[in-house]
Design an enzyme around this catalytic site. Structure first.
Site, PDB file in Angstrom:
ATOM      1  N   TYR A  60       0.847  -1.185   0.000  1.00  0.00           N
ATOM      2  CA  TYR A  60       0.000   0.000   0.000  1.00  0.00           C
ATOM      3  C   TYR A  60       0.894   1.251   0.000  1.00  0.00           C
ATOM      4  CZ  TYR A  60      -3.640  -3.223   1.747  1.00  0.00           C
ATOM      5  OH  TYR A  60      -4.517  -4.257   1.911  1.00  0.00           O
ATOM      6  N   HIS A  67      -6.081   1.863  -1.341  1.00  0.00           N
ATOM      7  CA  HIS A  67      -6.104   0.499  -1.857  1.00  0.00           C
ATOM      8  C   HIS A  67      -4.662   0.063  -2.096  1.00  0.00           C
ATOM      9  CE1 HIS A  67     -10.409   0.031  -2.346  1.00  0.00           C
ATOM     10  NE2 HIS A  67     -10.482   1.206  -2.957  1.00  0.00           N
ATOM     11  N   LYS A 108      -4.002  -4.100  -9.881  1.00  0.00           N
ATOM     12  CA  LYS A 108      -2.734  -3.996  -9.159  1.00  0.00           C
ATOM     13  C   LYS A 108      -1.596  -4.376 -10.104  1.00  0.00           C
ATOM     14  CE  LYS A 108      -5.118  -5.563  -5.018  1.00  0.00           C
ATOM     15  NZ  LYS A 108      -5.733  -4.258  -4.791  1.00  0.00           N
TER      16      LYS A 108
END
Length: 296
Positions: A218, A226, A259
């Site tokens: 993070y 997020h 991600k």
């Protein structure tokens, strides 16, 4: 200010060490400020809670515990005896008093909750314009079952048992043996080097098992951001072959959950800590990010 990390030993004490745990609320607050969030894991055996209601102890990753000690931010305490025997001894001696204290604490908590909820219910009736005393009494008494169902069991944030168990402080000079035992919990020293490099760059790391990685990273406190990256186990890509099917699958997974999939490793061949009291501080860490661009 240094935090205290409890390492619970097995029957042979230092021959095996379980997950690092933090029991002190002030220490947990301090760790949060340092970017170490851990995972709250405490609950009551007879009143299991959802994750958001779990309490102390805070469970740390082994990498987090080592990093804190190397930075001089934590000290270790070890239970130098068989934990189960110690607990049984305390329960035999003071079990009745501990049970009595727990019941009184629970009763007091329920009484305070009932009083608060009835006050809130009366205020709600008042806002609705219900002022007739008989109607109010009937309404309040009719909600007794709902009120009882809404009571919750508060998990204590301190342990009466832990306070009575002898803790042996290891102090600042963490022994080479203890460090190696901690490292052996996950077996790959390069994983710690990845953790250290990312933590020193300001990332907050957490276990990444739910996304198929070693860590998730993070950019700040997980309550505000997020996660941005999934970091897999350290890979010696100069020596180890890379499976391109795995590479493609992981890249698509990372893109699917928004991600970046990251692989990294040390460029050195050293596989563990040095013989002195401190671990290696290795700046020769390289990372590669992988994204699925999509085509066709």
């Amino acid at each position: 200010m240094t935090v205290t990390i409890n390492l619970i030993g097995g029957s042979e004490c230092y021959n095996s060490l379980l997950t690092p745990l933090v029991f002190n609320i002030d220490d947990i607050k301090k760790l949060r400020e340092l970017g170490i969030c851990g995972i709250l894991s405490g609950t009551l055996p007879t009143a299991s809670q959802q994750n958001i209601f779990l309490t102390v102890p805070l469970k740390l990753m082994v990498e987090e515990a080592i990093w804190l000690h190397i930075k001089g931010l934590a000290k270790f305490k070890v239970l130098r005896c068989n934990l189960l025997d110690s607990i049984n001894e305390i329960l035999e001696k003071d079990g009745e008093q501990i049970e009595k204290t727990a019941k009184l604490r629970l009763k007091k908590s329920f009484d305070l909750q009932r009083e608060y909820k009835k006050e809130q219910h009366l205020l709600k009736l008042e806002r609705l314009g219900i002022t007739d005393s008989e109607r109010i009494e009937k309404n309040v008494n009719g909600n007794d079952k709902l009120l009882e169902a809404a009571l919750f069991i508060e998990t204590p944030t301190t342990s009466n048992l832990l306070n009575n168990i002898h803790l042996s402080s290891v102090g600042w000079g963490i022994s080479d043996k203890l460090l190696k035992i901690l490292i052996s919990q996950y077996g790959n020293w390069d994983n710690y080097l990845l953790f250290q490099a990312l933590r020193d760059k300001g990332y907050v790391l957490a276990p990444g098992g739910r996304f198929g990685g070693k860590f998730i990273a993070y950019p700040g406190d997980p309550l505000r951001y997020h996660s941005h990256m999934i970091i897999r186990d350290a890979l010696h890509y100069r020596e180890q072959p890379i499976d391109f099917l795995e590479l493609a699958a992981n890249a698509r997974l990372g893109t699917g959950v928004k991600k970046i999939w990251v692989i990294g490793s040390s460029t050195e061949t050293d596989k563990g800590p040095t013989n002195n009291d401190k671990a290696i501080v290795d700046d020769n860490i390289s990372f590669y990010s992988i994204e699925w661009a999509g085509f066709g």
